[in-house]
Design an enzyme around this catalytic site. Structure first.
Site, PDB file in Angstrom:
ATOM      1  N   GLN A   1      -3.624  40.547  47.637  1.00  0.00           N
ATOM      2  CA  GLN A   1      -3.801  39.055  48.013  1.00  0.00           C
ATOM      3  C   GLN A   1      -2.644  38.959  49.057  1.00  0.00           C
ATOM      4  O   GLN A   1      -3.103  38.111  50.084  1.00  0.00           O
ATOM      5  CB  GLN A   1      -3.494  38.272  46.826  1.00  0.00           C
TER       6      GLN A   1
ATOM      7  N   GLN B   1       1.515  26.635  47.758  1.00  0.00           N
ATOM      8  CA  GLN B   1       2.697  26.323  48.314  1.00  0.00           C
ATOM      9  C   GLN B   1       2.349  25.076  49.538  1.00  0.00           C
ATOM     10  O   GLN B   1       1.229  25.244  50.055  1.00  0.00           O
ATOM     11  CB  GLN B   1       3.207  27.556  49.084  1.00  0.00           C
TER      12      GLN B   1
ATOM     13  N   HIS C   1      -0.133  36.179  54.291  1.00  0.00           N
ATOM     14  CA  HIS C   1      -1.490  36.577  54.064  1.00  0.00           C
ATOM     15  C   HIS C   1      -1.908  37.446  55.358  1.00  0.00           C
ATOM     16  O   HIS C   1      -2.938  37.232  55.953  1.00  0.00           O
ATOM     17  CB  HIS C   1      -2.562  35.598  53.859  1.00  0.00           C
TER      18      HIS C   1
ATOM     19  N   ARG D   1       7.538  37.149  43.630  1.00  0.00           N
ATOM     20  CA  ARG D   1       6.857  36.929  44.813  1.00  0.00           C
ATOM     21  C   ARG D   1       7.377  36.081  45.763  1.00  0.00           C
ATOM     22  O   ARG D   1       7.145  36.486  47.067  1.00  0.00           O
ATOM     23  CB  ARG D   1       5.408  36.471  44.286  1.00  0.00           C
TER      24      ARG D   1
ATOM     25  N   SER E   1      -3.807  30.757  46.923  1.00  0.00           N
ATOM     26  CA  SER E   1      -2.786  31.698  47.382  1.00  0.00           C
ATOM     27  C   SER E   1      -1.956  31.556  45.926  1.00  0.00           C
ATOM     28  O   SER E   1      -2.416  32.067  44.867  1.00  0.00           O
ATOM     29  CB  SER E   1      -1.983  31.201  48.674  1.00  0.00           C
ATOM     30  N   LEU E   2      -0.667  31.266  46.204  1.00  0.00           N
ATOM     31  CA  LEU E   2       0.022  31.165  44.892  1.00  0.00           C
ATOM     32  C   LEU E   2      -0.432  30.525  43.746  1.00  0.00           C
ATOM     33  O   LEU E   2      -0.375  30.929  42.513  1.00  0.00           O
ATOM     34  CB  LEU E   2       1.540  30.076  45.272  1.00  0.00           C
TER      35      LEU E   2
END
Length: 291
Positions: free
Chosen positions: A244, A9, A195, A113, A88-89
Site C-alpha cells: 500500500q 490523514q 503512495h 508507519r 490509506s491510513l
C-alpha cells in the site's frame, strides 16, 4: 448491506475525540492505553493542541486512527459491519474495527508507519498535487510522459485524482495536466510523495513490522486500497498492507466494487466527512451517514 469506511490523514482537527474521552469510560481507558503505548500524551495534542502540532507526522496518523477506532468501539452492539474499507491510513482503522488486528498492534503499526514515512520524505524533495476534471487515463498518460518520478496516487472519485512524486516532476506534470484540459492542478501542502515509489524506504521498514505482527481472521471482508476487492485472508491482508505505501489508493474502484457486492449504506467513522462526500460522487444512489 452495511459498509463502514474510515478516513485517512488530513481529517484531523483540534478537539477530536474529547467528547468520547469525557463521556465514555471505555474511550477514556483506550485513550490512556494509547498514551502509554506511544510514550507521550497524544490526547493533550488531540484535545487542545494547535493545528501545527496536529500536523506533525508522529501525531497525525495515530490521532486519526485513535479517533476512528475508539469511536467504532464505543458503538458496541450497534456496530455490525458487513464490509469495511479505509482510505490509506484508514485501512489500519478498518482492520482493527473488523477484528483482523488488535487495538494495541494497530496503533503500534500506525505509529511505525508514520515515522517511517517521515524518514522517507526527508530523503528527496517530493510532494503531491490534486488534479481535477480529467479522466483517469489522461492523468496516467501525462504522468508517464514526464521525466522523473510522478504517478497517480489517489483515485478519490471520478474527475478527482491526486498525483505524487519528485517535486520537480509533479510541478511539470501539473502544467501538462492544465494543458491537457484539467480544471485545476494544484500542489498540496503535504510532507512528501505518499503512495509513490518515493516511499520505498518506508515500505521496507514497515514490511518487517507487519510481518512480525499477528493478524486474525476478520469478521467481515476489508476492501483494500491496493486490490479494490474484498479480502479476508490474513496473509493476503498483510501483503496488500505492505504494498500500500508505494501503490495507489484505488478508492473509486473500491467503492464501486462494494456497491456491486451489495453495499447500500456507507457510514464514515472518524473525523470529518471527506469519504462520504467522495462516496456520493462515486455513486449517487447509495445512502451515506456519519458517526
Amino acid at each position: 448491506m452495511k459498509a463502514y469506511v474510515f478516513p485517512g490523514q488530513g481529517a484531523q482537527f483540534t478537539g477530536m475525540g474529547k467528547d468520547l474521552y469525557d463521556n465514555s469510560d471505555l474511550a477514556k481507558e483506550l485513550f490512556e492505553k494509547a498514551n502509554e503505548i506511544l510514550g507521550f500524551r497524544i490526547t493533550d495534542i488531540m484535545f487542545e493542541g494547535t493545528a501545527e502540532q496536529l500536523k506533525e507526522t508522529k501525531v497525525t496518523q495515530p490521532a486519526v486512527f485513535l479517533h476512528s477506532v475508539i469511536l467504532a468501539k464505543t458503538l458496541g452492539e450497534d456496530f455490525k459491519p458487513e464490509m469495511v474499507a479505509g482510505h490509506s491510513l484508514g485501512e489500519f482503522s478498518a482492520l482493527v474495527a473488523n477484528g483482523a488486528l488488535s487495538f494495541e498492534d494497530g496503533l503500534k503499526l500506525v505509529s511505525q508507519r508514520a515515522l517511517a514515512m517521515q524518514k522517507a520524505c526527508e530523503i528527496t524533495p517530493s510532494t503531491m498535487a490534486a488534479v481535477l476534471g480529467l479522466e483517469d487515463k489522461i492523468v496516467e498518460d501525462v504522468c508517464a510522459s514526464i521525466d522523473g518520478v510522478v504517478v497517480a496516487a489517489n483515485y478519490n472519485c471520478p474527475g478527482q485524482l491526486v498525483i505524487s512524486g519528485e517535486t520537480s516532476a509533479v510541478e511539470k506534470a501539473c502544467e501538462a495536466m492544465k494543458a491537457a484540459g484539467a480544471k485545476r492542478a494544484l500542489i498540496l501542502p503535504v510532507g512528501g510523495a505518499f503512495h509513490s515509489p518515493m516511499m520505498e524506504p518506508a515500505r521496507e521498514e514497515l514490511a518487517k513490522a507487519i510481518e512480525n505482527t499477528n493478524f486474525s481472521n476478520p469478521i467481515c471482508p476489508v476492501y483494500q486500497n491496493v486490490t479494490a476487492s474484498a479480502v479476508s485472508d490474513p496473509t493476503a491482508i498483510k501483503k496488500n498492507l505492505i504494498i500500500q505505501l508505494t501503490a495507489p489508493v484505488r478508492w473509486t474502484q473500491s467503492v464501486q466494487q462494494m456497491v456491486k457486492d451489495g453495499a447500500t449504506l456507507f457510514t464514515e467513522i472518524g473525523p470529518g466527512k471527506v469519504l462520504t462526500g467522495l462516496v456520493n460522487k462515486i455513486d449517487k444512489e447509495v445512502e451515506t451517514a456519519n458517526v
